[in-house]
Write an enzyme that holds these catalytic residues in place. Structure first.
Site, PDB file in Angstrom:
ATOM      1  N   PHE A   1       0.648  -0.938   0.003  1.00  9.38           N
ATOM      2  CA  PHE A   1       0.083  -0.052  -0.050  1.00  9.38           C
ATOM      3  C   PHE A   1       0.678   1.147  -0.177  1.00  9.38           C
ATOM      4  O   PHE A   1       0.915   2.037  -1.155  1.00  9.38           O
ATOM      5  CB  PHE A   1      -0.859  -0.055   1.243  1.00  9.38           C
ATOM      6  CG  PHE A   1      -1.659   1.192   1.676  1.00  9.38           C
ATOM      7  CD1 PHE A   1      -2.091   2.117   0.747  1.00  9.38           C
ATOM      8  CD2 PHE A   1      -1.641   1.560   3.156  1.00  9.38           C
ATOM      9  CE1 PHE A   1      -2.758   3.269   0.980  1.00  9.38           C
ATOM     10  CE2 PHE A   1      -2.190   2.762   3.522  1.00  9.38           C
ATOM     11  CZ  PHE A   1      -2.682   3.519   2.526  1.00  9.38           C
TER      12      PHE A   1
ATOM     13  N   GLY B   1       1.489  -7.514  -0.444  1.00 11.15           N
ATOM     14  CA  GLY B   1       1.412  -6.640  -1.525  1.00 11.15           C
ATOM     15  C   GLY B   1       0.786  -7.132  -2.814  1.00 11.15           C
ATOM     16  O   GLY B   1       0.465  -8.327  -2.891  1.00 11.15           O
TER      17      GLY B   1
ATOM     18  N   TYR C   1       4.788  -7.156  17.867  1.00  6.24           N
ATOM     19  CA  TYR C   1       4.900  -6.313  16.473  1.00  6.24           C
ATOM     20  C   TYR C   1       5.292  -5.015  17.020  1.00  6.24           C
ATOM     21  O   TYR C   1       6.488  -4.556  16.505  1.00  6.24           O
ATOM     22  CB  TYR C   1       3.435  -6.259  15.914  1.00  6.24           C
ATOM     23  CG  TYR C   1       3.527  -5.245  14.831  1.00  6.24           C
ATOM     24  CD1 TYR C   1       3.958  -5.612  13.485  1.00  6.24           C
ATOM     25  CD2 TYR C   1       3.140  -3.912  14.783  1.00  6.24           C
ATOM     26  CE1 TYR C   1       3.749  -4.798  12.506  1.00  6.24           C
ATOM     27  CE2 TYR C   1       3.131  -3.056  13.822  1.00  6.24           C
ATOM     28  CZ  TYR C   1       3.642  -3.337  12.658  1.00  6.24           C
ATOM     29  OH  TYR C   1       3.451  -2.408  11.825  1.00  6.24           O
TER      30      TYR C   1
HETATM   31  P1  NAD Z   1       1.480  -3.555   3.134  1.00  3.53           P
HETATM   32  O1  NAD Z   1       1.158  -4.828   3.722  1.00  3.53           O
HETATM   33  O2  NAD Z   1       0.499  -2.871   2.074  1.00  3.53           O
HETATM   34  O3  NAD Z   1       3.034  -3.468   2.821  1.00  3.53           O
HETATM   35  C1  NAD Z   1       4.068  -4.533   3.301  1.00  3.53           C
HETATM   36  C2  NAD Z   1       4.863  -4.837   2.081  1.00  3.53           C
HETATM   37  O4  NAD Z   1       5.805  -5.843   2.379  1.00  3.53           O
HETATM   38  C3  NAD Z   1       3.902  -5.757   1.158  1.00  3.53           C
HETATM   39  O5  NAD Z   1       3.963  -5.511  -0.195  1.00  3.53           O
HETATM   40  C4  NAD Z   1       4.314  -7.253   1.261  1.00  3.53           C
HETATM   41  O6  NAD Z   1       4.096  -7.964   0.340  1.00  3.53           O
HETATM   42  C5  NAD Z   1       5.727  -6.925   1.509  1.00  3.53           C
HETATM   43  N1  NAD Z   1       6.318  -7.957   2.480  1.00  3.53           N
HETATM   44  C6  NAD Z   1       6.033  -8.741   3.643  1.00  3.53           C
HETATM   45  N2  NAD Z   1       6.944  -9.487   3.868  1.00  3.53           N
HETATM   46  C7  NAD Z   1       8.104  -9.503   3.108  1.00  3.53           C
HETATM   47  C8  NAD Z   1       9.038 -10.234   3.059  1.00  3.53           C
HETATM   48  N3  NAD Z   1       9.694 -10.962   3.775  1.00  3.53           N
HETATM   49  N4  NAD Z   1       9.941 -10.074   1.611  1.00  3.53           N
HETATM   50  C9  NAD Z   1       9.422  -8.955   0.997  1.00  3.53           C
HETATM   51  N5  NAD Z   1       8.427  -8.245   1.059  1.00  3.53           N
HETATM   52  C10 NAD Z   1       7.766  -8.298   2.072  1.00  3.53           C
HETATM   53  O7  NAD Z   1       1.490  -2.431   4.451  1.00  3.53           O
HETATM   54  P2  NAD Z   1       1.904  -1.050   4.336  1.00  3.53           P
HETATM   55  O8  NAD Z   1       0.779  -0.238   5.156  1.00  3.53           O
HETATM   56  O9  NAD Z   1       2.133  -0.456   3.062  1.00  3.53           O
HETATM   57  O10 NAD Z   1       3.110  -1.035   5.184  1.00  3.53           O
HETATM   58  C11 NAD Z   1       4.245  -0.479   4.922  1.00  3.53           C
HETATM   59  C12 NAD Z   1       5.212  -0.189   6.101  1.00  3.53           C
HETATM   60  O11 NAD Z   1       4.648   0.594   7.040  1.00  3.53           O
HETATM   61  C13 NAD Z   1       5.269  -1.486   7.164  1.00  3.53           C
HETATM   62  O12 NAD Z   1       6.785  -1.458   7.493  1.00  3.53           O
HETATM   63  C14 NAD Z   1       4.417  -1.243   8.134  1.00  3.53           C
HETATM   64  O13 NAD Z   1       5.002  -2.012   9.289  1.00  3.53           O
HETATM   65  C15 NAD Z   1       4.522   0.165   8.124  1.00  3.53           C
HETATM   66  N6  NAD Z   1       3.270   0.848   8.795  1.00  3.53           N
HETATM   67  C16 NAD Z   1       2.277   1.005   8.188  1.00  3.53           C
HETATM   68  C17 NAD Z   1       1.285   1.712   8.795  1.00  3.53           C
HETATM   69  C18 NAD Z   1      -0.125   1.805   8.024  1.00  3.53           C
HETATM   70  O14 NAD Z   1      -0.958   2.283   8.702  1.00  3.53           O
HETATM   71  N7  NAD Z   1      -0.315   1.470   6.988  1.00  3.53           N
HETATM   72  C19 NAD Z   1       1.389   2.223  10.220  1.00  3.53           C
HETATM   73  C20 NAD Z   1       2.535   1.966  10.756  1.00  3.53           C
HETATM   74  C21 NAD Z   1       3.593   1.244  10.247  1.00  3.53           C
END
Ligand code: NAD
Length: 328
Positions: free
Chosen positions: A11, A36, A153
């Protein structure tokens, strides 16, 4: 610049990729597509400045190969979402701890700058005892017991931050940390953790909007373009080096209020259905009542302020969902 985005098919990562390409950089994405989606980035597949590598951050060879000759790494790949976090703690911890270690190790060899995506979850329950205050980057973090699975987490993200700062102090690696507060917008998976994405998709389908708990827990919501802007500032400004930043808006609303706004803006006749957290996430689940950032540090050092208001962000998200369902 040559840039690697881990989790770039996700995202936030895919929006970051869009912006980096617009800025003229050469962008590589490493993503295992666990949460993703290919469709988030496929518009760039013919762009010679873009390449997608399906693989995992726990594979040192893959990480090293993609990191070599990179100037900056935006490390967003993570196992995320309370549901995933509770269902697969071992896999999640491997990704969120060992994966980050591999990325930092490779960045140190390549002498690449790194931005670590962290979370408001690191603050845990917030300060215990005293009067509640917005979370400050240098404030205490109060995490629940290890017998409650959800807290790993928060701890894993804290450990990621410690690792990054240790590389910074001991090895001179250029690192910055962004702590995201409830990011929302197009491409957020309604089946994941994003409460507004879930509400919008439920409202548009005429299904009940599921609110966990009494709905009076308060949150700050941040539109994804603001999160991307802050992330780029963190990766591109000198002032960001060695620092952690809250990325969010100081406007807080309750989850019940968020549900009502989505109903009003979609014109949906859906009802709001309350469900106990424990029914969904297990008997010892603990929620945080109030999670709002102090935004002064990001304003002062990065010149960053969230610009997209919650109603405007919800409208843009609704538009995106509506266009999507028209196409399918
Ligand atoms: P998301 O799940 O869309 O993105 C995470 C991505 O990491 C995905 O595309 C997934 O396929 C990929 N991924 C997972 N494990 C993997 C691995 N072992 N190797 C390679 N790729 C891998 O979520 P997001 O909301 O886009 O989150 C992005 C980052 O932001 C994350 O680190 C998350 O912890 C952090 N975050 C997001 C939010 C939020 O509100 N969206 C809040 C706090 C922190």
């Amino acid at each position: 610049m040559k840039v690697l985005v881990t989790g770039g098919a996700g995202f936030i990562g895919s929006h970051l990729v869009d912006s980096l390409l617009l800025q003229g950089h050469e962008v590589r994405v490493l993503d295992n597509l666990s949460t993703g989606k290919r469709e988030n980035i496929e518009a760039h597949f013919n762009n010679p400045r873009f390449s997608f590598h399906e693989g995992t951050i726990v594979d040192p060879a893959a990480v090293e190969a993609l990191t070599s000759a990179c100037d900056t790494i935006y490390h967003l790949a993570a196992a995320i979402g309370v549901r995933y976090v509770i269902d697969d703690p071992l896999g999640g911890m491997e990704t969120n701890v060992r994966g980050t270690e591999e990325v930092l190790k490779a960045a140190n060899v390549a002498k690449a700058r790194v931005v670590i995506a962290s979370s408001s979850e690191v603050y845990g329950k917030g300060k215990s005892g005293d009067a509640w205050e917005p979370f400050r980057e240098d404030g205490d973090c109060v995490i629940g017991p290890t017998s409650v699975p959800r807290w790993w987490y928060a701890l894993a993200k804290s450990l990621d931050e410690h690792l990054a700062f240790a590389y910074h102090r001991q090895c001179g690696l250029e690192v910055s940390v962004v702590r995201y507060f409830n990011i929302f917008g197009p491409r957020c998976d309604p089946g994941g953790y994003g409460v507004l994405a879930r509400f919008v998709s439920q409202a548009l389908r005429g299904e009940p909007l599921t609110v966990f708990g009494d709905g009076e827990q308060r949150r700050s919501f941040t539109y994804v373009s603001d999160a991307v802007r802050a992330t780029l500032f963190a990766g591109q400004s000198r002032e960001a080096l060695g620092e952690a930043f809250n990325v969010g808006s100081s406007v807080e609303i309750s989850i019940n209020d968020a549900a009502q706004r989505v109903l009003g803006l979609t014109g949906s006749k859906s009802i709001v259905h309350h469900q106990q957290h424990q029914e969904v996430f297990g008997p010892r689940f603990e929620d945080t009542r109030r999670r709002v950032p102090d935004v002064q540090k990001a304003e002062r050092l990065l010149g960053f302020t969230a610009e997209v208001g919650i109603n405007e962000g919800i409208k843009r998200t609704i538009d995106w969902w509506t266009t999507r369902s028209d196409q399918s």
